[in-house]
Design a protein around this motif. Structure first.
Motif, mmCIF file in Angstrom:
data_model
loop_
_atom_site.group_PDB
_atom_site.id
_atom_site.type_symbol
_atom_site.label_atom_id
_atom_site.label_comp_id
_atom_site.label_asym_id
_atom_site.label_seq_id
_atom_site.Cartn_x
_atom_site.Cartn_y
_atom_site.Cartn_z
ATOM 1 N N LEU A 191 7.671 -61.381 -8.847
ATOM 2 C CA LEU A 191 7.022 -61.118 -10.138
ATOM 3 C C LEU A 191 7.799 -60.085 -10.946
ATOM 4 O O LEU A 191 7.951 -60.213 -12.163
ATOM 5 C CB LEU A 191 5.593 -60.625 -9.901
ATOM 6 C CG LEU A 191 4.544 -61.690 -9.588
ATOM 7 C CD1 LEU A 191 3.259 -61.031 -9.113
ATOM 8 C CD2 LEU A 191 4.275 -62.552 -10.818
ATOM 9 N N THR A 222 10.863 -61.943 -12.399
ATOM 10 C CA THR A 222 10.664 -63.043 -13.339
ATOM 11 C C THR A 222 9.696 -62.734 -14.474
ATOM 12 O O THR A 222 9.797 -63.314 -15.551
ATOM 13 C CB THR A 222 10.133 -64.281 -12.587
ATOM 14 O OG1 THR A 222 8.829 -63.991 -12.055
ATOM 15 C CG2 THR A 222 11.066 -64.666 -11.442
ATOM 16 N N SER A 244 6.684 -63.580 -14.537
ATOM 17 C CA SER A 244 5.858 -64.765 -14.738
ATOM 18 C C SER A 244 5.248 -65.205 -13.414
ATOM 19 O O SER A 244 5.966 -65.339 -12.416
ATOM 20 C CB SER A 244 6.708 -65.903 -15.314
ATOM 21 O OG SER A 244 6.098 -67.157 -15.127
ATOM 22 N N GLN A 296 6.793 -68.669 -12.509
ATOM 23 C CA GLN A 296 8.140 -68.614 -11.938
ATOM 24 C C GLN A 296 8.125 -67.969 -10.554
ATOM 25 O O GLN A 296 8.870 -68.387 -9.660
ATOM 26 C CB GLN A 296 9.073 -67.856 -12.876
ATOM 27 C CG GLN A 296 9.402 -68.629 -14.143
ATOM 28 C CD GLN A 296 10.400 -67.898 -15.021
ATOM 29 O OE1 GLN A 296 10.356 -66.675 -15.146
ATOM 30 N NE2 GLN A 296 11.312 -68.640 -15.625
ATOM 31 N N GLN A 335 0.185 -70.859 -7.961
ATOM 32 C CA GLN A 335 -0.021 -69.747 -8.889
ATOM 33 C C GLN A 335 -1.254 -68.918 -8.526
ATOM 34 O O GLN A 335 -1.190 -67.682 -8.561
ATOM 35 C CB GLN A 335 -0.111 -70.277 -10.327
ATOM 36 C CG GLN A 335 1.211 -70.842 -10.823
ATOM 37 C CD GLN A 335 1.172 -71.232 -12.288
ATOM 38 O OE1 GLN A 335 0.579 -70.550 -13.128
ATOM 39 N NE2 GLN A 335 1.814 -72.348 -12.605
ATOM 40 N N ARG A 363 3.104 -59.909 -21.731
ATOM 41 C CA ARG A 363 3.763 -61.155 -21.380
ATOM 42 C C ARG A 363 5.155 -61.168 -21.989
ATOM 43 O O ARG A 363 5.278 -61.060 -23.197
ATOM 44 C CB ARG A 363 2.963 -62.368 -21.895
ATOM 45 C CG ARG A 363 1.628 -62.557 -21.210
ATOM 46 C CD ARG A 363 1.807 -62.958 -19.731
ATOM 47 N NE ARG A 363 0.523 -63.202 -19.074
ATOM 48 C CZ ARG A 363 -0.221 -62.271 -18.533
ATOM 49 N NH1 ARG A 363 0.178 -61.013 -18.544
ATOM 50 N NH2 ARG A 363 -1.365 -62.569 -17.949
ATOM 51 N N PRO A 364 6.238 -61.266 -21.231
ATOM 52 C CA PRO A 364 6.204 -61.372 -19.775
ATOM 53 C C PRO A 364 5.691 -60.082 -19.138
ATOM 54 O O PRO A 364 5.724 -59.013 -19.734
ATOM 55 C CB PRO A 364 7.676 -61.615 -19.408
ATOM 56 C CG PRO A 364 8.452 -61.014 -20.522
ATOM 57 C CD PRO A 364 7.637 -61.248 -21.753
#
Length: 320
Positions: free
Chosen positions: A17, A20, A22, A25, A34, A58-59
């Motif tokens: 996390l 990425t 995300s 991802q 998820q 976000r991200p």
């Protein structure tokens, strides 16, 4: 004793996390769903009684506590991966001589680890290790100057040589940081020259053959024999190149100055294989191949997928 909820899987999820930003991802990198990724993070934050990630951004971005914890978590995971790779025990004490050639892509990290593992088992053996480009390694195994070779495959069947596939290494595009925006990468790079590997190298022949199949023709200006020199030129904004994730990871010193992308044309990949003389068929090449797969997974593939999560499923180990 660790708090309940601080698990190895939770640390791996947090590392993914952090890299990425995300959940989707991170799920792709770790192979979890998820919801499972989100639950692992919640469990870890609950156990530590602090937020590691700013969930409103976000991200996702790390909190100050998250940055501090990440450094410790990465160090711990690195040591665990190293310990796992070193647990492989091979029975090589019966050998009187062993000569191995290893592709120079691995000389920074994997080759030293492989050598130290082998050394523990080679108690009465004359041991020779050579590092060289793939085309030289393949010629040496064909000429029986090596017992075992680890190289990129050229797809050729050789008399008296067995091949054990190790990993799939897809080709990617690398460009100077900020040179490519979303949309059409080749259009964005039209003012920068294409940097080629030296023509004699196997990787160069593989790239040139694929570009020809795609009817892509770039001016011939630079031809570079050293992988790190080529990546340095990309970092200095001299041009762009096609390489592989294993090559990209070898050039970690330039990661702040380059970016990697999926190819903007038909994808292709190379195979990294172990080759052995046919009279060496049996436990020795299979044991070395299995050790090499573990080293590649823990020290190259997993770190690469953290940095380039869009390669999940493409950069992977291959079964024999």
């Amino acid at each position: 004793m660790l708090s309940k909820g601080v698990t190895l899987r939770g640390l791996e999820v947090f590392e993914a996390l952090a890299a990425t930003g995300s959940v989707a991802q991170a799920a792709s990198v770790t192979g979890l769903s998820q919801p499972a990724v989100s639950q692992q993070l919640r469990n870890l934050e609950t156990a530590l009684a602090t937020d590691l990630i700013d969930h409103g951004k976000r991200p996702m971005r790390l909190t100050p506590a998250g940055h501090s914890f990440l450094a410790r978590a990465e160090a711990a995971l690195s040591q665990l991966r190293l310990a796992q790779s070193e647990l492989t025990v091979m029975d090589l004490a019966h050998l009187s001589a062993l000569s191995i050639g290893v592709i120079d892509d691995f000389e920074n990290d994997l080759t030293p680890r492989l050598v130290t593992i082998l050394a523990d088992s080679l108690t009465r053996c004359k041991f020779t290790l050579a590092t060289a480009p793939s085309h030289e390694i393949l010629q040496s195994i064909a000429d029986k100057r090596l017992h075992i070779a680890i190289s990129a495959s050229d797809g050729t069947m050789r008399d008296g040589v067995l091949e054990y596939p190790l990993a799939r290494d897809p080709f990617i595009l690398v460009a100077p940081k900020g040179a490519v925006t979303a949309g059409a990468p080749l259009d964005a790079l039209q003012d920068l020259p294409f940097l080629r590997y030296e023509r004699e190298q196997l990787i160069s022949r593989q790239i040139e053959a694929h570009l020809a199949r795609q009817k892509l023709d770039f001016a011939e200006r630079f031809e570079i024999g050293s992988h790190l020199a080529l990546m340095a030129m990309v970092a200095r904004r001299i041009g762009w190149a096609v390489t592989t994730p294993l090559g990209y990871m070898r050039a970690g010193r330039f990661h702040d100055q380059v970016e990697a992308f999926a190819l903007p044309f038909k994808p292709f990949s190379r195979t990294i294989s172990l080759y052995a003389s046919a009279d060496w068929a049996g436990s020795v090449p299979t044991d070395v191949a299995q050790t090499m797969r573990r080293l590649m997974q823990s020290h190259m593939i997993e770190p690469a997928l953290i940095k380039l999560p869009w390669l999940a499923g493409e950069l992977r180990l291959l079964d024999n």
